[in-house]
Write a protein that holds these residues in place. Structure first.
Motif, short mmCIF file in Angstrom:
data_model
loop_
_atom_site.label_atom_id
_atom_site.label_comp_id
_atom_site.label_asym_id
_atom_site.label_seq_id
_atom_site.Cartn_x
_atom_site.Cartn_y
_atom_site.Cartn_z
N SER A 439 0.79 -1.25 -0.04
CA SER A 439 0.13 0.14 -0.02
C SER A 439 0.75 1.32 0.12
CB SER A 439 -1.04 0.09 1.29
OG SER A 439 0.08 -0.28 2.40
N GLN A 440 2.25 0.99 -0.07
CA GLN A 440 2.99 2.29 0.26
C GLN A 440 3.46 2.74 -1.17
OE1 GLN A 440 6.27 1.73 2.91
NE2 GLN A 440 4.52 1.57 4.60
N GLN A 441 3.79 4.08 -1.17
CA GLN A 441 4.22 4.71 -2.69
C GLN A 441 5.73 4.09 -2.63
OE1 GLN A 441 3.51 8.65 -2.89
NE2 GLN A 441 4.46 8.88 -4.92
N ALA A 442 6.10 3.76 -4.07
CA ALA A 442 7.39 3.40 -4.18
C ALA A 442 8.36 4.71 -3.92
CB ALA A 442 7.69 3.06 -5.61
N PRO A 443 9.63 4.32 -3.31
CA PRO A 443 10.58 5.58 -2.96
C PRO A 443 10.94 6.45 -4.21
CG PRO A 443 11.37 3.36 -2.01
CD PRO A 443 10.21 3.09 -3.02
N GLU A 444 10.82 7.51 -4.11
CA GLU A 444 11.46 8.49 -5.28
C GLU A 444 12.81 8.17 -5.65
OE1 GLU A 444 11.67 13.27 -5.74
OE2 GLU A 444 10.63 12.51 -4.06
N GLN A 445 12.90 8.30 -6.85
CA GLN A 445 14.31 8.03 -7.33
C GLN A 445 15.17 9.50 -7.40
OE1 GLN A 445 15.57 5.20 -9.47
NE2 GLN A 445 13.93 4.42 -8.33
N GLU A 446 16.25 9.35 -6.72
CA GLU A 446 17.19 10.49 -6.59
C GLU A 446 18.34 10.45 -7.55
OE1 GLU A 446 16.27 10.95 -1.63
OE2 GLU A 446 18.34 10.29 -2.64
N VAL A 447 19.12 11.59 -7.89
CA VAL A 447 20.04 11.83 -8.52
C VAL A 447 21.12 12.39 -8.00
CG1 VAL A 447 21.11 12.64 -10.93
CG2 VAL A 447 18.57 11.74 -10.74
N VAL A 448 22.41 11.80 -7.84
CA VAL A 448 23.50 12.35 -7.21
C VAL A 448 24.73 12.33 -7.97
CG1 VAL A 448 25.17 12.05 -5.37
CG2 VAL A 448 22.65 11.58 -5.11
N TYR A 449 25.42 13.56 -8.31
CA TYR A 449 26.67 13.56 -9.18
C TYR A 449 27.76 13.28 -8.31
CZ TYR A 449 22.77 15.47 -11.99
OH TYR A 449 21.71 15.62 -12.86
N LEU A 450 28.29 12.25 -8.34
CA LEU A 450 29.67 11.95 -7.74
C LEU A 450 30.74 12.21 -8.48
CD1 LEU A 450 30.19 10.98 -4.68
CD2 LEU A 450 30.37 8.70 -5.65
N PHE A 451 31.80 12.95 -7.90
CA PHE A 451 33.10 13.16 -8.51
C PHE A 451 34.27 12.28 -8.25
CE2 PHE A 451 30.42 16.68 -9.49
CZ PHE A 451 30.71 17.10 -10.86
N ILE A 452 35.06 11.60 -8.89
CA ILE A 452 36.13 10.75 -8.84
C ILE A 452 37.19 11.08 -9.28
CG2 ILE A 452 34.36 8.98 -7.95
CD1 ILE A 452 35.38 7.50 -10.90
N PRO A 453 38.42 10.66 -8.82
CA PRO A 453 39.67 11.00 -9.69
C PRO A 453 39.87 10.40 -11.35
CG PRO A 453 40.11 10.28 -7.58
CD PRO A 453 38.56 10.03 -7.94
N THR A 454 40.20 10.83 -12.21
CA THR A 454 39.94 10.58 -13.48
C THR A 454 40.71 9.23 -13.44
OG1 THR A 454 39.98 12.88 -14.05
CG2 THR A 454 40.82 10.97 -15.77
N GLN A 455 42.03 8.91 -13.10
CA GLN A 455 42.62 7.91 -12.98
C GLN A 455 41.89 6.54 -12.33
OE1 GLN A 455 43.54 10.27 -11.35
NE2 GLN A 455 44.63 10.25 -9.52
N ALA A 456 40.80 6.76 -11.76
CA ALA A 456 40.21 5.88 -10.94
C ALA A 456 38.89 5.27 -11.84
CB ALA A 456 39.61 6.29 -9.53
#
Length: 619
Positions: A439-456
């Motif tokens: 009966s519960q509504q599905a959790p909302e989709q979130e967008v996160v922009y994560l920055f990692i080292p280029t060499q990784a």
């Protein structure tokens, strides 16, 4: 557990030959030796000597022309979920090992074995025997820092038929509880992390005594840490102008108490030399969620401590608390000796309450299918909640390596105890609501922009994209790496789309992967920038009047939170908020900002509803 199988023996080998070999290698005399044709079973007195026998003899010693092979003797029906890993680099970080083990399944427990060997040894329990089998197949011979892992099955009595379950003598312990190593110093491979938690002693001291506690060139505080084998953080740079400064002591309970005594003694001597007449009470800081259990029903626990030690205890009012300062001050007045006795009893009660919270948290964690807290490095030195510099009142300093952070436990339980917070943080209902999921509504989709080292980027993608695919599947999230804006960029943007639970799992694994692949040095903590979009109407609320909210947010989470002021809202009328910090610092900040966004949306909806006059009332 300590019975070994000696294989590849020459038919001419005798029991005396084996015992003579043990003597030459300075191994203890075996309790029992059962020699067969071509092999033998040998009982050693303890696990340490058994490990030493395996390490010094297997594949290294020739007896009557044949190189002998030594391993644990484990019946097939008892080869299940428990394995032993030997020849681990002695200075390996816990989170690196955790990340490695998690590649093959859910790790229920990792327990250090106290041995005389130069390398480390751990006993690992997986959730299933299939996962344990895969770990043995894949990790045997695994090279790490010029060390080659050696793995064996160890007896798993949980897999034994009911009639073979170990019996406990009256007043004794099950064999499965014996042989655990004592707690090691912070940062080392130490005692079982599932049973030993770092619970620091937090105390307040008058600012005028901080210099005396530190001493000339830091000699006094160095002496304290050396004598008590503790880590002492003095947060003297925080809260400029404050009359008192927090001190955090990381050690065993005895180590914390010894350091506390020395600090009180230093302050008393300084007061005598400066002819200060004011009393110097002991002030202990404790999270509000633990204080009620310290006080006890009708104040009984507190009264007993006062009666037993001869001190007077006063606890600060709950009215002084805010969500950004969840600690209360426990003031102990009495002689130095009495105050130290009271400190032991107070910390014992607080620690018991905390241990109970840990157990409750572990049970609640099972509500999130597939979320392995150990695999994410939550309780390891790689992903502390707060940065090394420590924090002011209301924000605990960095936990000791391989320790638990009480603030996070309280934060976790706070979310777990409120269904709206829980669903907001992890996208799952509390236990009481599980039967009503449909009966519960599905959790909302979130967008996160994560920055990692280029060499990784290559390590994150993996061979033919296998790692990033597995990560996306594990987290239940969409994970994409944005194209580089130019050839010389130092960071790349990872776009993660999913529920709060998926965000938690995906980001946690990415932080762990970067540490595991040594993109950060052993002493350097993983700290990344994440960006989330917020409605432009909510940006002001994130900042707060005069920057109050964002400053409090930073104090609470120890993440750096920036809302660039000169942004032009995008087509959805949203702007970016930048969050930089360690894993849990970033996660906590993201959750708090999402809460603010939700509050703003709810208020806007209320205003819209209030401004809409229903047809029934328009007549």
């Amino acid at each position: 557990m300590n019975k070994l199988h000696f294989g590849n023996l020459s038919p001419s080998v005798t029991v005396e030959d084996l015992k003579e070999l043990f003597g030459e290698r300075k191994l203890p005399v075996a309790d029992q030796v059962l020699l067969k044709s071509g092999y033998a079973f040998v009982d050693f007195p303890d696990q340490n000597s058994a490990i030493k026998a395996i390490e010094t003899l297997s594949g290294k010693v020739e007896l009557h022309g044949k190189v002998i092979e030594v391993d644990y003797s484990v019946p097939k029906k008892l080869r299940s979920r428990k394995i032993q890993i030997r020849n681990i680099p002695p200075h390996l970080q816990w989170e690196v090992l955790d990340g490695l083990l998690a590649q093959y399944g859910t790790v229920e427990n990792v327990e250090q074995v106290n041995t005389d060997t130069e390398t480390a040894v751990v006993n690992v329990t997986y959730a299933t025997k299939e996962e344990a089998k895969e770990a043995i197949e894949k990790l045997t011979g695994h090279q790490l820092e010029d060390y080659s892992f050696k793995l064996s099955y160890i007896v798993d009595m949980d897999a034994a038929p009911p009639d073979q379950a170990p019996r406990t003598r009256r007043g004794g312990r099950s064999s499965r509880d014996q042989g655990n190593c004592p707690p090691g110093p912070s940062g080392d491979f130490g005692a079982p992390r599932s049973r030993q938690h770092d619970f620091p002693l937090r105390m307040l001291v008058p600012t005028q005594y901080v210099g005396a506690i530190i001493g000339k060139e830091g000699l006094t505080i160095k002496n304290v840490t050396k004598q008590t084998q503790s880590k002492v953080d003095i947060h003297r740079k925080e809260n400029a102008g404050a009359a008192e400064k927090p001190i955090t002591i990381h050690s065993t309970p005895d180590g914390c108490s010894s350091a506390c005594r020395m600090i009180l003694d230093i302050m008393q001597k300084e007061a005598n030399e400066t002819k200060t007449t004011e009393d110097i009470p002991l002030k202990i800081l404790a999270h509000n969620s633990l204080v009620g259990r310290l006080i006890g029903k009708e104040g009984r626990n507190l009264k007993k401590i006062e009666e037993d030690t001869g001190v007077t205890i006063v606890i600060s009012s709950q009215q002084d608390l805010t969500i950004y300062n969840p600690e209360r001050t426990i003031m102990v007045k009495g002689s130095l000796e009495a105050s130290c006795k009271a400190e032991v009893e107070i910390m014992k009660k607080l620690r018991e309450a905390y241990e109970n919270d840990i157990a409750a948290m572990n049970q609640q964690a099972n509500l999130i299918p597939g979320l392995n807290l150990n695999a994410l490095g939550i309780f390891s030195s790689g992903l502390p909640v707060l940065p090394p510099a420590g924090g002011p009142r209301g924000a605990l300093p960095q936990m000791a390596p391989a320790g638990y952070n009480p603030y996070f436990v309280c934060l976790w339980l706070h979310f777990q105890s409120h269904s709206s917070h829980l669903s907001g943080m992890y996208g799952v209902p509390p236990a009481s609501a599980i039967t009503h999921q449909h009966s519960q509504q599905a959790p909302e989709q979130e967008v996160v922009y994560l920055f990692i080292p280029t060499q990784a980027v290559g390590a994150l993608i993996g061979k033919k994209g296998q790692h990033i695919k597995q990560l996306a599947h594990f987290a239940g999230a969409s994970i994409k790496i944005a194209p580089a804006e130019s050839p010389d960029v130092t960071e790349r943007m990872v776009i993660i789309t999913g529920t709060p639970e998926a965000q938690f799992k995906a980001q946690g694994r990415i932080f762990g992967k970067l540490k595991e692949e040594n993109f950060f040095s052993a002493k350097e903590e993983v700290k990344l920038e994440a960006q989330i979009k917020v409605p432009s109407t909510a940006a002001g609320r994130v900042i707060g009047k005069g920057g109050k909210t964002v400053n409090e947010l930073q104090n609470l989470t120890s993440a750096e939170v920036i809302v660039p002021r000169d942004q032009t809202p995008d087509e959805n009328d949203e702007v970016f908020v930048k969050i930089s910090g360690h894993f849990f610092a970033s996660q906590t900040a993201q959750r708090k900002i999402r809460e603010i966004i939700l509050q703003v949306k709810q208020q806007e909806q209320k205003h819209q509803q209030a401004g809409t006059v229903s047809p029934h009332h328009s007549k």
